[in-house]
Design a protein around this motif. Structure first.
Motif, PDB file in Angstrom:
ATOM      1  N   LYS A  17       0.829  -1.206   0.000  1.00 36.95           N
ATOM      2  CA  LYS A  17       0.000   0.000   0.000  1.00 36.95           C
ATOM      3  C   LYS A  17       0.865   1.258   0.000  1.00 36.95           C
ATOM      4  O   LYS A  17       0.564   2.231  -0.686  1.00 36.95           O
ATOM      5  CB  LYS A  17      -0.913  -0.002   1.235  1.00 36.95           C
ATOM      6  N   LEU A  18       1.967   1.228   0.756  1.00 33.28           N
ATOM      7  CA  LEU A  18       2.870   2.377   0.831  1.00 33.28           C
ATOM      8  C   LEU A  18       3.902   2.398  -0.304  1.00 33.28           C
ATOM      9  O   LEU A  18       4.688   3.324  -0.405  1.00 33.28           O
ATOM     10  CB  LEU A  18       3.600   2.379   2.181  1.00 33.28           C
ATOM     11  N   ARG A  19       3.888   1.327  -1.112  1.00 34.97           N
ATOM     12  CA  ARG A  19       4.837   1.195  -2.234  1.00 34.97           C
ATOM     13  C   ARG A  19       6.282   1.308  -1.762  1.00 34.97           C
ATOM     14  O   ARG A  19       7.062   2.095  -2.299  1.00 34.97           O
ATOM     15  CB  ARG A  19       4.538   2.231  -3.310  1.00 34.97           C
ATOM     16  N   LEU A  20       6.623   0.502  -0.763  1.00 32.45           N
ATOM     17  CA  LEU A  20       7.960   0.547  -0.190  1.00 32.45           C
ATOM     18  C   LEU A  20       8.974  -0.293  -0.961  1.00 32.45           C
ATOM     19  O   LEU A  20      10.175  -0.139  -0.775  1.00 32.45           O
ATOM     20  CB  LEU A  20       7.916   0.089   1.277  1.00 32.45           C
ATOM     21  N   GLY A  21       8.487  -1.215  -1.789  1.00 34.00           N
ATOM     22  CA  GLY A  21       9.389  -2.030  -2.593  1.00 34.00           C
ATOM     23  C   GLY A  21      10.153  -3.079  -1.803  1.00 34.00           C
ATOM     24  O   GLY A  21      11.277  -3.436  -2.154  1.00 34.00           O
ATOM     25  N   LEU A  22       9.551  -3.574  -0.730  1.00 31.07           N
ATOM     26  CA  LEU A  22      10.194  -4.607   0.092  1.00 31.07           C
ATOM     27  C   LEU A  22       9.708  -5.989  -0.333  1.00 31.07           C
ATOM     28  O   LEU A  22       8.533  -6.167  -0.633  1.00 31.07           O
ATOM     29  CB  LEU A  22       9.864  -4.392   1.567  1.00 31.07           C
ATOM     30  N   SER A  23      10.606  -6.945  -0.315  1.00 32.43           N
ATOM     31  CA  SER A  23      10.212  -8.313  -0.654  1.00 32.43           C
ATOM     32  C   SER A  23       9.496  -8.945   0.543  1.00 32.43           C
ATOM     33  O   SER A  23       9.778  -8.622   1.700  1.00 32.43           O
ATOM     34  CB  SER A  23      11.438  -9.150  -1.017  1.00 32.43           C
ATOM     35  N   GLU A  24       8.590  -9.837   0.241  1.00 31.45           N
ATOM     36  CA  GLU A  24       7.864 -10.534   1.311  1.00 31.45           C
ATOM     37  C   GLU A  24       8.836 -11.356   2.150  1.00 31.45           C
ATOM     38  O   GLU A  24       8.676 -11.470   3.358  1.00 31.45           O
ATOM     39  CB  GLU A  24       6.778 -11.429   0.722  1.00 31.45           C
ATOM     40  N   ASP A  25       9.872 -11.886   1.516  1.00 28.23           N
ATOM     41  CA  ASP A  25      10.875 -12.684   2.221  1.00 28.23           C
ATOM     42  C   ASP A  25      11.594 -11.852   3.282  1.00 28.23           C
ATOM     43  O   ASP A  25      11.755 -12.292   4.423  1.00 28.23           O
ATOM     44  CB  ASP A  25      11.874 -13.263   1.214  1.00 28.23           C
ATOM     45  N   LEU A  26      12.015 -10.639   2.928  1.00 30.94           N
ATOM     46  CA  LEU A  26      12.697  -9.774   3.892  1.00 30.94           C
ATOM     47  C   LEU A  26      11.751  -9.369   5.014  1.00 30.94           C
ATOM     48  O   LEU A  26      12.135  -9.395   6.190  1.00 30.94           O
ATOM     49  CB  LEU A  26      13.275  -8.532   3.202  1.00 30.94           C
ATOM     50  N   ILE A  27      10.522  -9.032   4.669  1.00 30.24           N
ATOM     51  CA  ILE A  27       9.528  -8.668   5.698  1.00 30.24           C
ATOM     52  C   ILE A  27       9.340  -9.830   6.669  1.00 30.24           C
ATOM     53  O   ILE A  27       9.312  -9.636   7.884  1.00 30.24           O
ATOM     54  CB  ILE A  27       8.189  -8.264   5.051  1.00 30.24           C
ATOM     55  N   GLN A  28       9.247 -11.035   6.137  1.00 31.87           N
ATOM     56  CA  GLN A  28       9.054 -12.219   6.978  1.00 31.87           C
ATOM     57  C   GLN A  28      10.249 -12.409   7.916  1.00 31.87           C
ATOM     58  O   GLN A  28      10.069 -12.638   9.113  1.00 31.87           O
ATOM     59  CB  GLN A  28       8.876 -13.451   6.099  1.00 31.87           C
TER      60      GLN A  28
END
Length: 113
Positions: A17-28
Motif C-alpha cells: 500500500k505504501l509502495r515501499l518495494g520490500l520483498s515478502e521474504d525480507l519482511i518475513q
C-alpha cells in the motif's frame, strides 16, 4: 493461520500500500527477528517524533544488530529518510517495515539470511 503469519501478511499488505518495494521474504525474516515485540501495540511501531526512540533505533538496531560504523549523523539521516518514505502522516510506521527499509538501504539484508 498463526498470529505470526497474520502479522507478516498485514505488514506485506502495508508495504504494498505504501509502495515501499520490500520483498515478502525480507519482511518475513525481519518480523521473525523482532520476536514477541510485534504483538505489543506500543513496541510494534516506531515513533519518528521521539528523539529517544530514534536514538535507540540508531544504537541498538543500526550499530549493534547491523554492525554499521557510519557516523551518528549519517545514521540519523538514514532514519529520517525512512521516516519520510513511510509518510509523515502515517501513524503506523511498523517496526518490521522500518527495520527492513533500513537494512535494505545499507545493503544489510544478509543479516536476516
Amino acid at each position: 493461520m498463526s498470529k505470526l503469519a497474520e502479522k507478516i501478511e498485514h505488514y506485506t499488505e502495508a508495504s504494498k500500500k505504501l509502495r515501499l518495494g520490500l520483498s515478502e521474504d525480507l519482511i518475513q525474516k525481519v518480523t521473525k527477528g523482532l520476536g514477541p515485540s510485534i504483538y505489543n501495540k506500543d513496541a510494534e511501531s516506531v515513533s519518528c517524533s521521539s528523539k529517544d526512540e530514534l536514538a535507540r533505533v540508531r544504537d541498538n538496531f543500526l550499530k549493534k544488530k547491523l554492525g554499521l560504523k557510519e557516523s551518528d549523523d549519517a545514521l540519523d539521516a538514514a532514519i529520517k529518510e525512512v521516516c519520510e518514505k513511510m509518510g509523515s502522516s502515517n501513524r503506523n510506521k511498523y517496526r518490521a517495515l522500518f527495520y527492513a527499509l533500513l537494512a535494505k538501504k545499507f545493503g544489510k539484508e544478509s543479516v536476516y539470511a
